[in-house]
Design a protein around this motif. Structure first.
Motif, PDB file in Angstrom:
ATOM      1  N   GLY A 118       0.812  -1.218   0.000  1.00 43.48           N
ATOM      2  CA  GLY A 118       0.000   0.000   0.000  1.00 43.48           C
ATOM      3  C   GLY A 118       0.843   1.265   0.000  1.00 43.48           C
ATOM      4  N   ARG A 119       0.308   2.280  -0.677  1.00 45.82           N
ATOM      5  CA  ARG A 119       0.945   3.615  -0.669  1.00 45.82           C
ATOM      6  C   ARG A 119      -0.147   4.658  -0.514  1.00 45.82           C
ATOM      7  N   LEU A 120       0.130   5.692   0.260  1.00 45.14           N
ATOM      8  CA  LEU A 120      -0.794   6.833   0.322  1.00 45.14           C
ATOM      9  C   LEU A 120      -0.827   7.489  -1.055  1.00 45.14           C
ATOM     10  N   THR A 121      -2.033   7.925  -1.456  1.00 42.00           N
ATOM     11  CA  THR A 121      -2.114   8.680  -2.724  1.00 42.00           C
ATOM     12  C   THR A 121      -2.766  10.037  -2.487  1.00 42.00           C
ATOM     13  N   GLY A 122      -3.000  10.370  -1.241  1.00 38.62           N
ATOM     14  CA  GLY A 122      -3.637  11.640  -0.906  1.00 38.62           C
ATOM     15  C   GLY A 122      -4.358  11.470   0.418  1.00 38.62           C
ATOM     16  N   GLU A 123      -5.138  12.481   0.809  1.00 38.60           N
ATOM     17  CA  GLU A 123      -5.800  12.437   2.116  1.00 38.60           C
ATOM     18  C   GLU A 123      -6.772  11.254   2.215  1.00 38.60           C
ATOM     19  N   ARG A 124      -6.522  10.352   3.155  1.00 38.09           N
ATOM     20  CA  ARG A 124      -7.359   9.188   3.475  1.00 38.09           C
ATOM     21  C   ARG A 124      -7.461   8.188   2.309  1.00 38.09           C
ATOM     22  N   ARG A 125      -6.480   8.234   1.383  1.00 37.44           N
ATOM     23  CA  ARG A 125      -6.538   7.316   0.247  1.00 37.44           C
ATOM     24  C   ARG A 125      -5.274   6.455   0.185  1.00 37.44           C
ATOM     25  N   ILE A 126      -5.482   5.166  -0.093  1.00 36.44           N
ATOM     26  CA  ILE A 126      -4.368   4.214  -0.201  1.00 36.44           C
ATOM     27  C   ILE A 126      -4.548   3.412  -1.489  1.00 36.44           C
ATOM     28  N   ASP A 291       8.941   4.484   0.582  1.00 36.17           N
ATOM     29  CA  ASP A 291       8.069   4.318  -0.597  1.00 36.17           C
ATOM     30  C   ASP A 291       6.632   4.034  -0.165  1.00 36.17           C
ATOM     31  N   ILE A 292       6.095   4.896   0.690  1.00 32.74           N
ATOM     32  CA  ILE A 292       4.692   4.679   1.102  1.00 32.74           C
ATOM     33  C   ILE A 292       3.830   5.917   0.779  1.00 32.74           C
ATOM     34  N   GLY A 293       4.304   6.726  -0.137  1.00 31.97           N
ATOM     35  CA  GLY A 293       3.493   7.843  -0.635  1.00 31.97           C
ATOM     36  C   GLY A 293       3.391   9.036   0.306  1.00 31.97           C
ATOM     37  N   LEU A 294       4.344   9.182   1.216  1.00 28.54           N
ATOM     38  CA  LEU A 294       4.253  10.295   2.177  1.00 28.54           C
ATOM     39  C   LEU A 294       4.248  11.651   1.477  1.00 28.54           C
ATOM     40  N   GLU A 295       4.949  11.739   0.348  1.00 27.96           N
ATOM     41  CA  GLU A 295       5.033  13.018  -0.363  1.00 27.96           C
ATOM     42  C   GLU A 295       3.651  13.468  -0.851  1.00 27.96           C
ATOM     43  N   THR A 296       2.715  12.527  -1.019  1.00 27.85           N
ATOM     44  CA  THR A 296       1.378  12.909  -1.520  1.00 27.85           C
ATOM     45  C   THR A 296       0.549  13.605  -0.439  1.00 27.85           C
ATOM     46  N   VAL A 297       1.018  13.539   0.817  1.00 28.80           N
ATOM     47  CA  VAL A 297       0.284  14.235   1.883  1.00 28.80           C
ATOM     48  C   VAL A 297       1.180  15.295   2.546  1.00 28.80           C
TER      49      VAL A 297
END
Ligand SMILES: Cc1cc2nc3c(=O)[nH]c(=O)nc-3n(C[C@H](O)[C@H](O)[C@H](O)COP(=O)(O)OP(=O)(O)OC[C@H]3O[C@@H](n4cnc5c(N)ncnc54)[C@H](O)[C@@H]3O)c2cc1C
Ligand SMILES: NC(=O)c1ccc[n+]([C@@H]2O[C@H](COP(=O)([O-])OP(=O)(O)OC[C@H]3O[C@@H](n4cnc5c(N)ncnc54)[C@H](O)[C@@H]3O)[C@@H](O)[C@H]2O)c1
Length: 499
Positions: A118-126, A291-297
């Motif tokens: 899983g990776r974050l893709t934005g607020e409350r989204r994986i 690599d868990i999408g932190l930059e998207t939040v």
């Protein structure tokens, strides 16, 4: 166990990324009495590092070593360790790397499980990927909890990575015991691994620690006593040393827990050369945040996630992102991760229910218990004297020989150990405790209780320990404290320790 939920479902109240024991607890505490739905997203095995490659296998390997050591110190008793049987029992303890029972537990508790990375893709989204399959988009109505843990840090030593060294996963799931081993590091993993490698038959074990002592975060006598014991049984300690080069001509990926090729030649910074059949890296951990999408939040990848006492991630608005366990860097211990998870889960449920009465994880962190299962064991709670003084706390300390008790003398006549309390003078409460000796693991909870409960020393006097047990150390420490205070008032010396 494979797919466990409706493959078309995409929305839950709470999504937990990483299904270690902490993640399971976060999901449970968020949903148990609130009616919130929750899902665990897990890429490898539900249960995480602790169940398969850390606490459980290491303790399974250390227990037979401890039993043999106890017998060796008790006249009239002999015990013999059979390494293949000990490794076989370890495999049972780690469920042969099968998480079926953990998945069953989750489903039975009403918690869904989605397999994949899983990776974050934005607020409350994986977004969850699995092999070549389609990416599955999940949304959390209320919260996302990050429990992605940590992985072994490999220092930048020339030749080390190319030598394919063992890491904590290899040494806990080892299938063969290397005859000669070099361990890089002198912390908890290094000391425990040296203990079981030696106990299970490794003939030459060398520990290379760059600092001046083992177990650097504990009171100095802890590392000293563990080091003495390791040296007494033939383990070689290289303190204040680092490795400047590693050479291995035919490094091969033979699989986890198998020896990764031919002889390893390790050069230390003072020119000493060690030859070994395997090298184990036990030099700390790196958080799994790259690599868990932190930059998207709006967060930076790679570091520990900074959390507040509700375990909410700082720097993200809206109170929807939480972090627990190793990834938040507060205490790299399973029980502390699970505690943080209970707090996070309750906070999420409270916020979803509109309550502003939120639990905090501050008190639990003041107790901070840990047991290092070496020979002798090291048990700590709260802070060390040094940590307290560095924080500017005015402290009084007291130490006592754990071997000078009827309870420990009965356990083994040549008992070696020591205990120490750190007392906050202002409030006259214990804020730190350390016990080193055989069989002290269960003593730690008494210290944690005293510290978290902020029980005054005057009340601890009335907490009477049973005779003859190791718990009598509390009485001896309090008596010594009383004598120290008396001597200070009278301007004289403190009486010697009683036997
Ligand atoms: C050898 C060893 C012995 C130890 N012994 C003890 C002990 O005796 N007592 C103790 O308290 N502590 C011990 N520890 C420390 C303890 O193991 C850790 O503190 C604990 O496992 C951390 O748990 P965690 O919840 O942070 O995550 P982890 O256990 O690291 O689990 C994280 C999970 O997240 C999954 N994951 C990661 N990223 C993703 C992603 N993007 N998508 C989906 N899933 C993902 C992983 O597959 C993993 O299952 C030991 C550690 C080691 C190395
Ligand atoms: N029983 C337990 O509670 C238990 C058991 C194992 C691990 N753990 C947890 O796992 C975490 C990781 O343990 P760990 O032992 O890997 O880390 P650690 O941080 O405890 O120790 C790492 C050690 O490696 C040394 N080191 C680092 N780089 C080096 C180099 N280049 N040369 C020589 N020495 C070097 C450091 O000085 C340090 O002493 C710990 O925080 C611990 O709490 C807990």
């Amino acid at each position: 166990m494979t797919a466990t939920v409706d493959p078309d479902r995409s929305e839950w109240d709470v999504i937990v990324l990483g299904a270690a024991a902490a993640g399971e607890n976060a999901a449970l505490y968020a949903s148990q009495f609130s009616g919130l739905s929750s899902v665990l997203v897990e890429n490898v095995l539900v249960g995480g590092e602790c169940s398969y490659w850390a606490c459980m296998p290491s303790k399974a390997l250390l227990r037979p070593v401890e039993v043999v050591d106890a017998a060796a110190h008790l006249p009239g008793v002999t015990a013999q360790l059979e390494p293949p049987d000990a490794l076989a029992r370890r495999d049972v303890v780690i469920n042969r790397l099968d998480d079926t029972s953990q998945v069953k537990w989750a489903l039975g508790a009403g918690i869904d499980v989605v397999r994949g990375y899983g990776r974050l893709t934005g607020e409350r989204r994986i977004a969850v990927s699995r092999g070549d399959g389609p990416v599955r988009e999940l949304t959390a109505r209320h919260a996302v909890v990050i429990d992605t843990g940590s992985c072994p840090a490999v220092p930048d030593v020339p030749g080390l990575r190319a030598a394919l060294p063992w890491n904590s996963r290899d040494v806990t799931t080892m299938k063969e015991v290397p005859r000669r081993v070099v361990i890089l590091g002198g912390g908890v993993v290094a000391c425990e691994a040296a203990t079981w490698l030696h106990g299970l038959g490794a003939a030459e074990v060398s520990v290379v620690q760059r600092g001046p002592r083992l177990l650097a975060r504990a009171e100095p006598f802890a590392g000293a006593l563990v080091g003495e014991e390791l040296q007494d049984c033939g383990v070689r300690l290289y303190l204040g040393r680092t490795i400047s080069q590693v050479q291995r001509s035919d490094a091969r990926d033979t699989g986890q827990g198998c020896i990764h090729g031919g002889e390893v030649r390790v050069t230390l910074d003072d020119g000493t050369i060690l030859e070994a059949d395997e090298i184990v890296v036990a030099a700390g951990r790196t958080p799994n945040t790259v690599d868990i999408g932190l930059e998207t939040v709006g967060l930076s990848p790679g570091g520990y996630l900074d959390v507040d006492d509700h375990q909410a991630v700082r720097g993200v608005s809206g109170d929807w992102l939480y972090a627990i366990g190793d990834v938040c860097g507060r205490a790299l211990l399973t029980h502390m991760g699970k505690y943080q998870a209970r707090i996070a889960g309750e906070v999420i449920a409270a916020r979803a229910g509109g309550s502003s009465d939120l639990p905090s994880s501050a008190a639990g962190h003041s107790g901070l218990p840990q047991v290092v299962f070496t020979t002798p064991e090291v048990g700590c709670a709260g802070v060390t004297e040094r940590q307290a003084r560095e924080a500017g706390t005015d402290v009084e300390v007291v130490e006592y020989d754990l071997g000078a008790l009827a309870g420990t003398w009965v356990m083994r006549p040549d008992y070696r150990g020591r205990a120490k309390l750190v007392v906050d003078r202002a409030d006259d409460v214990v804020i730190g405790a350390t016990f080193v000796g055989a069989g002290i693991a269960e003593l730690v909870h008494s210290a944690t209780t005293a510290i978290v409960g902020r029980i005054p020393v005057s009340t601890l006097w009335h907490v009477v320990p049973s005779y003859p047990t190791a718990s009598e150390i509390w009485l001896r420490l309090l008596e010594t404290l009383r004598a120290q205070r008396h001597a200070a008032r009278a301007g004289g010396d403190t009486p010697a320790e009683r036997t």
